[in-house]
Design a protein around this motif. Structure first.
Motif, short mmCIF file in Angstrom:
data_model
loop_
_atom_site.label_atom_id
_atom_site.label_comp_id
_atom_site.label_asym_id
_atom_site.label_seq_id
_atom_site.Cartn_x
_atom_site.Cartn_y
_atom_site.Cartn_z
N PRO A 102 0.81 -1.22 0.00
CA PRO A 102 0.00 0.00 0.00
C PRO A 102 0.85 1.27 0.00
CG PRO A 102 -0.93 -1.61 1.50
CD PRO A 102 0.38 -2.17 1.04
N GLU A 103 1.95 1.25 0.76
CA GLU A 103 2.78 2.45 0.86
C GLU A 103 3.44 2.79 -0.48
OE1 GLU A 103 1.94 0.56 4.54
OE2 GLU A 103 3.03 -0.25 2.80
N ALA A 104 3.98 1.78 -1.17
CA ALA A 104 4.64 2.02 -2.45
C ALA A 104 3.63 2.49 -3.49
CB ALA A 104 5.35 0.75 -2.92
N SER A 105 2.46 1.88 -3.52
CA SER A 105 1.47 2.27 -4.52
C SER A 105 0.96 3.68 -4.25
CB SER A 105 0.30 1.28 -4.52
OG SER A 105 -0.41 1.31 -3.30
N GLN A 106 0.88 4.06 -2.99
CA GLN A 106 0.44 5.42 -2.67
C GLN A 106 1.48 6.46 -3.07
OE1 GLN A 106 -0.56 5.07 1.49
NE2 GLN A 106 -2.33 3.75 1.06
N ARG A 107 2.76 6.11 -2.95
CA ARG A 107 3.80 7.04 -3.42
C ARG A 107 3.70 7.24 -4.94
NH1 ARG A 107 6.92 4.34 0.58
NH2 ARG A 107 7.72 2.83 -0.95
N SER A 108 3.42 6.19 -5.68
CA SER A 108 3.24 6.32 -7.12
C SER A 108 2.02 7.19 -7.43
CB SER A 108 3.08 4.94 -7.77
OG SER A 108 4.26 4.17 -7.66
N ALA A 109 0.95 6.99 -6.68
CA ALA A 109 -0.26 7.79 -6.89
C ALA A 109 0.00 9.27 -6.58
CB ALA A 109 -1.39 7.27 -6.01
N GLU A 119 -0.68 10.75 -19.77
CA GLU A 119 0.59 11.46 -19.89
C GLU A 119 1.19 11.78 -18.52
OE1 GLU A 119 -0.20 14.80 -22.36
OE2 GLU A 119 -0.35 13.61 -24.21
N ALA A 120 0.36 12.14 -17.56
CA ALA A 120 0.85 12.42 -16.21
C ALA A 120 1.45 11.17 -15.59
CB ALA A 120 -0.29 12.95 -15.34
N MET A 121 0.83 10.04 -15.82
CA MET A 121 1.38 8.78 -15.31
C MET A 121 2.75 8.51 -15.93
SD MET A 121 -0.22 4.95 -15.60
CE MET A 121 -0.05 5.02 -17.39
N GLY A 122 2.87 8.76 -17.23
CA GLY A 122 4.15 8.55 -17.90
C GLY A 122 5.25 9.45 -17.34
N ARG A 123 4.94 10.72 -17.13
CA ARG A 123 5.95 11.65 -16.59
C ARG A 123 6.33 11.26 -15.16
NH1 ARG A 123 2.31 15.40 -18.83
NH2 ARG A 123 1.62 16.01 -16.72
N ALA A 124 5.33 10.90 -14.36
CA ALA A 124 5.61 10.52 -12.97
C ALA A 124 6.52 9.31 -12.92
CB ALA A 124 4.29 10.24 -12.24
N GLY A 125 6.25 8.33 -13.79
CA GLY A 125 7.09 7.14 -13.82
C GLY A 125 8.51 7.45 -14.21
N GLU A 126 8.69 8.28 -15.21
CA GLU A 126 10.04 8.65 -15.65
C GLU A 126 10.81 9.34 -14.54
OE1 GLU A 126 9.65 11.03 -19.10
OE2 GLU A 126 8.92 9.39 -20.38
N GLY A 147 15.72 6.77 -8.92
CA GLY A 147 16.01 5.49 -8.29
C GLY A 147 14.89 4.96 -7.42
N GLN A 148 13.67 5.46 -7.64
CA GLN A 148 12.53 5.03 -6.85
C GLN A 148 11.61 4.15 -7.67
OE1 GLN A 148 10.96 8.92 -5.92
NE2 GLN A 148 12.06 9.02 -3.97
N PRO A 149 11.05 3.10 -7.10
CA PRO A 149 10.15 2.22 -7.85
C PRO A 149 8.84 2.93 -8.19
CG PRO A 149 10.15 1.61 -5.53
CD PRO A 149 11.22 2.64 -5.70
N PHE A 150 8.33 2.65 -9.35
CA PHE A 150 7.05 3.20 -9.77
C PHE A 150 6.27 2.08 -10.44
CE2 PHE A 150 4.16 4.97 -12.91
CZ PHE A 150 3.53 5.99 -12.22
N GLY A 151 5.02 1.95 -10.10
CA GLY A 151 4.22 0.92 -10.75
C GLY A 151 2.75 1.13 -10.56
#
Length: 560
Positions: free
Chosen positions: A285-292, A319-326, A332-336
């Motif tokens: 939950p914590e990692a997914s919330q950081r991505s959100a 597009e926002a999801m793509g920029r956030a992931g990049e 060096g942080q996981p995004f998913g």
């Protein structure tokens, strides 16, 4: 969670038909029927008879026929997920009274661009069909030999690939279920659902109770589709008590997620994972919330606002999801964007959860999942020194041992052939082996697990794709004549397709994949891994004591 699990460019294949007389038995021919009878059925062409209407819980649907197969496409199983319904659990569709025209595929979830779409050789192999996108995408497709006949046929529900970020039930011609339905006298269903941010943006920490399950909305969609199957498939000639879920790549991981969810309990009896991931590899939950949070920041939404999110254009969200992931990966942080082990929808077991122990499984992968010689044709000329260096780079501290082990069995193999085999461990081979271990670790009396490897090398594109990721798809769906890569194999590929298709059909019917066209296939155990090798000559080998498997497993702790 890894990007490989939740967002890789994985895809499919297919396209050209027309091999004419190459097949000794045409793939659309029912058992005991002549070629002339089958050809006569095909010549009947596409028909839309007025009586091809099936009542469902929400309203009647009208399909079409090609030969003997009834096709229904784009049937809504839930309501529109756009606007105020974004990120919420799926709701029932609005009922209708006039027959719904289920004669064309429905919308697919908005998604980012797959770079393989613009690569000619991948396009040749996979033959993309991206369809029309839209948030009103919760629809499914049904292929069946008969309707309203109380046929109680096995039901096979397909989960498409593309990680949890892309893809659709229509994007590959190999996904067409007509030939599978006809050969096995089964009902085939495929499903569209929410993907990427639309299906897995975890807003539980900012949106309150309404968004408590938003991190698994895309999986809730699939559960909703399985409930539709339970409630309606009898009218399409299927048995709601005999449902098999199967999927490839991301679709295989969706199968695994459903096996880890109390919400899906009782909605299926059997499961097949093709080149998918193991149990327990879900986002926290914590990692997914950081991505959100990163996505919301790109949308310039500070304080959470349901109204503001509802007004964001779908393209802007992608597009926002793509920029956030990049940005997160660069830091060096996981995004998913994928399923979340929230303890509600998905249990937090790190191994195979107890609720899955009574589900028989088939698990496997392809021999050379990574199409390394397609990304760079120069790899065909790899030298032994380059092979040694590349193996050490990918498996630090283990490169020399791997080369020794793989070379011992293949003294005359090209370096690229050895590299393709070993490198596939990091793509899907390791994940599927881990899942077999997880299943075998369950308590005594658990349902059987069968293991396979698809090892047929396509002669297309000078043979460079080998047994690539997605190569098995037309063989599972009995569509070898429809796809460029498999059609290049002619009669050999068609025969192999029959053998593999029949194994999947037998498993869906009884929970046992054995049939007279293959050697005896035994389930795995802690001591033995009988592996059905689907190649021009189908054979069985025991992989548990394979020096290659043991050497690859030594490169990382089991479970990683």
């Amino acid at each position: 969670m890894t990007d490989r699990e939740f967002g890789v460019d994985r895809r499919n294949m297919l396209a050209l038909g027309g091999l004419g007389g190459l097949a000794t038995v045409a793939p659309g021919i029912a058992r005991g029927e002549s070629v002339q009878q089958a050809n006569s059925a095909v010549r009947a062409g596409v028909r839309t008879p007025a009586q091809d209407v099936v009542p469902t819980r929400w309203g009647p649907v009208r399909g079409y026929r090609l030969g003997r197969i009834h096709s229904f496409k784009g049937i809504p199983y839930a309501g529109d997920t756009g606007g105020a319904a974004r990120f919420l659990p799926p709701a029932d569709p609005k009922p209708w009274t006039a027959p719904f025209g289920a004669i064309a595929y429905g919308p697919t979830c908005p998604q980012g661009e797959n770079r393989q779409w613009k690569m000619p050789e991948f396009n040749f192999l996979l033959q993309w069909d991206n369809g029309l996108t839209g948030e009103d995408c919760l629809c499914l497709n049904v292929w069946t030999p008969a309707i309203k006949d109380n046929g109680k046929r096995p039901v096979m529900v397909w989960m498409h690939g593309g990680g949890f970020s892309g893809g659709s039930a229509q994007e590959l011609p190999a996904y067409d279920g007509a030939n599978l339905a006809e050969r096995g006298d089964v009902v085939v269903v495929s499903v569209n659902h929410r993907l990427n941010a639309f299906g897995f943006l975890n807003l539980a920490h900012v949106g309150g109770d309404a968004y408590a399950l938003s991190g698994n909305a895309g999986m809730l969609d699939i559960v909703k589709a399985l409930e539709w199957v339970r409630d309606n498939i009898a009218g399409f000639g299927g048995d709601p008590g005999n449902v098999t879920i199967f999927g490839q790549s991301g679709g295989g991981s969706k199968v695994t997620a459903l096996m880890s969810s109390p919400a899906a309990r009782g909605l299926f009896r059997r499961a097949i994972v093709q080149s998918g991931g193991g149990f327990g590899r879900w986002s926290t939950p914590e990692a997914s919330q950081r991505s959100a949070d990163a996505v919301l920041a790109e949308l310039s939404i500070g304080k959470f606002s349901r109204e503001a999110l509802a007004k964001v254009r779908a393209v802007d969200l992608v597009e926002a999801m793509g920029r956030a992931g990049e940005k997160m990966r660069a830091a060096g942080q996981p995004f998913g964007m994928g399923p979340v082990a929230d303890g509600q929808f998905i249990v937090r077991d790190t191994g195979a959860p107890g609720l899955s122990r009574d589900i028989p499984m088939i698990i496997g992968a392809n021999a050379t999942e990574r199409t390394v010689a397609l990304w760079d044709p120069n790899n065909e000329n790899m030298t032994e020194d380059q092979l040694r260096a590349q193996l050490e780079k990918e498996f630090p501290g283990h490169g020399a041992r791997l080369l020794q082990v793989f070379r011992a069995r293949r003294p005359n193999a090209k370096p690229i052939d050895i590299y393709a085999l070993a490198a596939s461990w990091t793509f899907a081979g390791g994940s599927t082996a881990r899942q077999v271990h997880q299943r075998n670790a369950q308590a005594a009396g658990a349902a059987p697990t069968y293991r396979y490897e698809f090892a047929w090398y396509t002669p297309a594109l000078d043979g460079r794709p080998r047994a690539y990721h997605c190569a098995e798809l037309p063989f599972v769906f009995n569509n070898a004549e429809r796809t460029n890569a498999s059609a290049a194999g002619g009669a050999e590929a068609i025969t192999l397709a029959h053998r593999m298709t029949d194994a999947w059909i037998a498993f869906a019917r009884t929970g046992n994949p054995n049939h007279k066209g293959i050697p005896r296939w035994e389930p795995t155990s802690a001591e033995r891994w009988p592996t059905m090798v689907f190649d021009a000559k189908v054979s069985v080998r025991d992989d548990r004591q394979s020096t290659e498997l043991l050497a690859l497993e030594a490169t990382a702790p089991r479970g990683q």
